[in-house]
Design a protein around this motif. Structure first.
Motif, short mmCIF file in Angstrom:
data_model
loop_
_atom_site.label_atom_id
_atom_site.label_comp_id
_atom_site.label_asym_id
_atom_site.label_seq_id
_atom_site.Cartn_x
_atom_site.Cartn_y
_atom_site.Cartn_z
N HIS A 9 0.86 -1.19 0.00
CA HIS A 9 0.00 0.00 0.00
C HIS A 9 0.89 1.24 0.00
O HIS A 9 1.22 1.79 1.05
CB HIS A 9 -0.90 -0.03 1.23
N HIS A 11 1.62 4.73 -2.54
CA HIS A 11 1.14 5.41 -3.75
C HIS A 11 2.18 6.33 -4.39
O HIS A 11 3.09 6.79 -3.72
CB HIS A 11 -0.08 6.26 -3.41
N ILE A 43 -7.61 17.36 -3.27
CA ILE A 43 -8.29 16.23 -3.90
C ILE A 43 -9.64 15.92 -3.25
O ILE A 43 -10.40 15.11 -3.78
CB ILE A 43 -7.41 14.94 -3.89
N ARG A 59 -3.59 19.85 1.08
CA ARG A 59 -2.38 19.52 1.85
C ARG A 59 -1.13 19.90 1.05
O ARG A 59 -1.18 19.93 -0.18
CB ARG A 59 -2.37 18.03 2.15
N ASN A 89 -5.28 8.09 -5.01
CA ASN A 89 -6.63 8.59 -5.22
C ASN A 89 -6.61 10.07 -5.63
O ASN A 89 -5.69 10.79 -5.19
CB ASN A 89 -7.46 8.41 -3.94
N HIS A 201 -9.64 0.62 -2.73
CA HIS A 201 -9.15 1.72 -1.89
C HIS A 201 -10.20 2.83 -1.82
O HIS A 201 -10.80 3.17 -2.82
CB HIS A 201 -7.85 2.25 -2.51
N HIS A 259 -6.47 -0.64 4.24
CA HIS A 259 -6.63 -0.32 5.66
C HIS A 259 -7.22 -1.48 6.45
O HIS A 259 -8.21 -1.33 7.17
CB HIS A 259 -7.47 0.96 5.83
N PHE A 297 1.12 8.51 2.92
CA PHE A 297 0.47 9.81 2.98
C PHE A 297 0.39 10.27 4.41
O PHE A 297 -0.33 11.17 4.75
CB PHE A 297 -0.92 9.72 2.35
N PHE A 298 1.10 9.57 5.29
CA PHE A 298 1.14 9.98 6.67
C PHE A 298 2.57 10.27 7.10
O PHE A 298 3.12 9.58 7.95
CB PHE A 298 0.51 8.93 7.57
O1 5CU Z 1 -4.04 6.56 4.35
C1 5CU Z 1 -4.18 6.47 3.14
O2 5CU Z 1 -4.15 5.38 2.56
C2 5CU Z 1 -4.50 7.71 2.37
C3 5CU Z 1 -4.55 7.67 0.95
O3 5CU Z 1 -4.26 6.68 0.31
N1 5CU Z 1 -4.95 8.80 0.30
C4 5CU Z 1 -5.26 9.94 0.95
O4 5CU Z 1 -5.64 10.92 0.31
N2 5CU Z 1 -5.16 9.97 2.29
C5 5CU Z 1 -4.80 8.89 3.00
#
Ligand code: 5CU
Length: 345
Positions: A9, A11, A43, A59, A89, A201, A259, A297-298
Motif C-alpha cells: 500500500h 502510492h 483532492i 495539503r 486517489n 481503496h 486499511h 500519505f502519513f
Molecule cells: O491513508 C491512506 O491510505 C490515504 C490515501 O491513500 N490517500 C489519501 O488521500 N489519504 C490517506
C-alpha cells in the motif's frame, strides 16, 4: 535482512499526472502559491471551500508524492525490500470519458517503465541476493470513466502483458454508481478471468455532516474523514457487493481491501445478522444464506520526513508484538504472503 519485507500500500503520482492536476482549477487539482510556498494538493471537495484561502487549501505536496528516488529512500529507511506502487486517489475517476483510456495506458506504461528501470538498476552486477535488492512492482489504474466497461476490461487484459504489473487499484465509485452496479460485471469477469488482484481503496469518505460539518473539519482537520470515513467507505462498498451477489457470480475474484479491510472484520457478524433479518432484502430476491464472510500519505509532522515514519513503525511493532515468537508468521505478514500471492519474484 534474510527475508522480504513488502509494502503493498504505497502510492505515487507520476509526473504526467501531477502536470495534469496542475492544469486543472477544480477538484482534484494542484495549486502553486505565487509566494513560492509548497504546492497544495486539493483532492477532497471538503478541502476546496471558498472560506479557505487558496494557498492553504488541501495539503502540502512535495517530491515524496511523485519522485521514485524519494520512494526508494523511504523503503531503505524502513527496511522495505519490495514495494507494489499504485496511482493515488482519486486515480482516473474524474477524467473526461474520451481521454480515460489514453490516460490509463500512459500511467500504466509509466509505472511499468519505472519498475523496470529500478529493478534493473538496483543490482547492475547481479551480485546481491534477491531479498537484498530493492524491487518495485505496480498495481495499474483503470479507465473507469471510459464510454464502455469493455474498454476497462481491455486495459485489464493489457496489464497482464506488462511484466511488473500485479493487479489493479480501484476506488469505490466503480462506473459512478457504486460497486453493486451490474454494469461492472464485464470488469469483474475480466479481473477473474485474468486472475488479477483488485486493490480496493477508498477516496470519497462519508458526507461532512456525518462528522459534524465544516466546524468539525476546521477543528479536527482530516482526522475523522481519514480515520473513520475511509474505512467505512470501504466497508459499505464491499457490503454492497456482497448484497448484490457479486461474490456468488464471480467466486474467484481476488480483492485486497485497504486499511485492513476497513471495519469489515468487526462488522461482518452484524452485517450477516442484518441480512438474515431484513424482509425487504429477501422479498427483493436477496440470498440470506450465511455465513459468507475476510504510505506514505502519513509523513511525520514537524518536517521530520527523514526519520522513521510512525505510520510504518506502528505496523512493525503490532506485527512483532502480536506474533511474538512465531517468526514464520512474522515473515509471512511482513512479506512472504505478498510475495506468494502477487508472484513478486
Ligand atoms: O491513508 C491512506 O491510505 C490515504 C490515501 O491513500 N490517500 C489519501 O488521500 N489519504 C490517506
Amino acid at each position: 535482512m534474510s527475508h522480504p519485507i513488502v509494502d503493498i500500500h504505497t502510492h505515487v503520482y507520476p509526473q504526467s499526472y501531477m502536470d495534469m492536476l496542475r492544469s486543472r482549477k477544480t477538484v482534484p487539482y494542484v495549486h502553486d502559491p505565487a509566494s513560492g510556498a509548497a504546492s497544495r494538493l486539493i483532492i477532497l471537495s471538503s478541502d476546496d471551500s471558498e472560506s479557505i484561502p487558496l494557498d492553504q487549501r488541501g495539503r502540502p505536496v512535495d517530491s515524496s508524492y511523485s519522485d521514485i528516488n524519494v520512494k526508494l529512500a523511504f523503503m531503505r529507511r524502513h527496511g522495505i525490500t519490495t514495494s507494489v506502487v499504485s496511482l493515488a486517489n482519486p486515480w482516473l475517476d474524474f477524467v473526461e470519458p474520451n481521454e480515460a483510456q489514453i490516460w490509463a495506458e500512459k500511467i500504466n506504461d509509466d509505472l511499468e517503465a519505472t519498475c523496470a528501470r529500478v529493478n534493473d538498476a538496483a543490482d547492475p552486477e547481479g551480485v546481491r541476493a534477491l531479498h537484498e535488492k530493492q524491487t518495485l512492482f505496480a498495481f495499474g489504474a483503470l479507465p473507469l470513466s471510459a464510454p464502455s466497461a469493455d474498454i476497462v476490461a481491455k486495459e485489464i487484459a493489457r496489464l497482464k502483458t506488462l511484466p511488473h504489473l500485479r493487479g489493479v487499484i480501484m476506488g469505490t465509485s466503480g462506473l459512478g454508481k457504486g460497486l453493486d452496479d451490474p454494469g461492472l460485471d464485464p470488469i469483474w469477469a475480466a479481473l477473474q478471468d485474468t486472475d488479477s488482484l483488485l486493490f480496493l481503496h477508498p477516496h470519497y469518505g462519508l458526507p461532512d455532516e456525518a462528522f459534524g460539518g465544516p466546524e468539525a473539519t476546521d477543528r479536527y482537520g482530516h482526522v475523522l474523514p481519514l480515520a473513520l470515513g475511509f474505512p467505512l467507505e470501504t466497508t459499505i462498498a464491499v457490503t454492497r457487493m456482497l448484497l448484490a451477489g457479486v461474490f456468488d457470480r464471480f467466486p474467484r475474484l481476488k480483492i485486497l481491501l485497504a486499511h485492513s479491510g476497513g471495519t469489515l472484520p468487526f462488522l461482518a457478524g452484524r452485517i450477516e445478522s442484518c441480512i438474515a433479518h431484513e424482509r425487504k432484502f429477501t422479498a427483493n430476491g436477496g440470498d440470506t444464506q450465511g455465513p459468507r464472510t475476510d504510505h506514505p500519505f502519513f509523513p511525520p509532522l514537524d518536517g521530520k520526513e527523514e526519520e522513521p515514519w510512525l505510520s510504518v513503525t506502528t505496523n512493525y511493532k503490532a506485527i512483532n508484538t502480536t506474533l511474538a515468537d512465531d517468526t514464520d508468521s512474522i515473515k509471512d505478514v511482513l512479506g512472504g504472503n505478498a510475495v506468494r500471492i502477487l508472484d513478486l519474484k
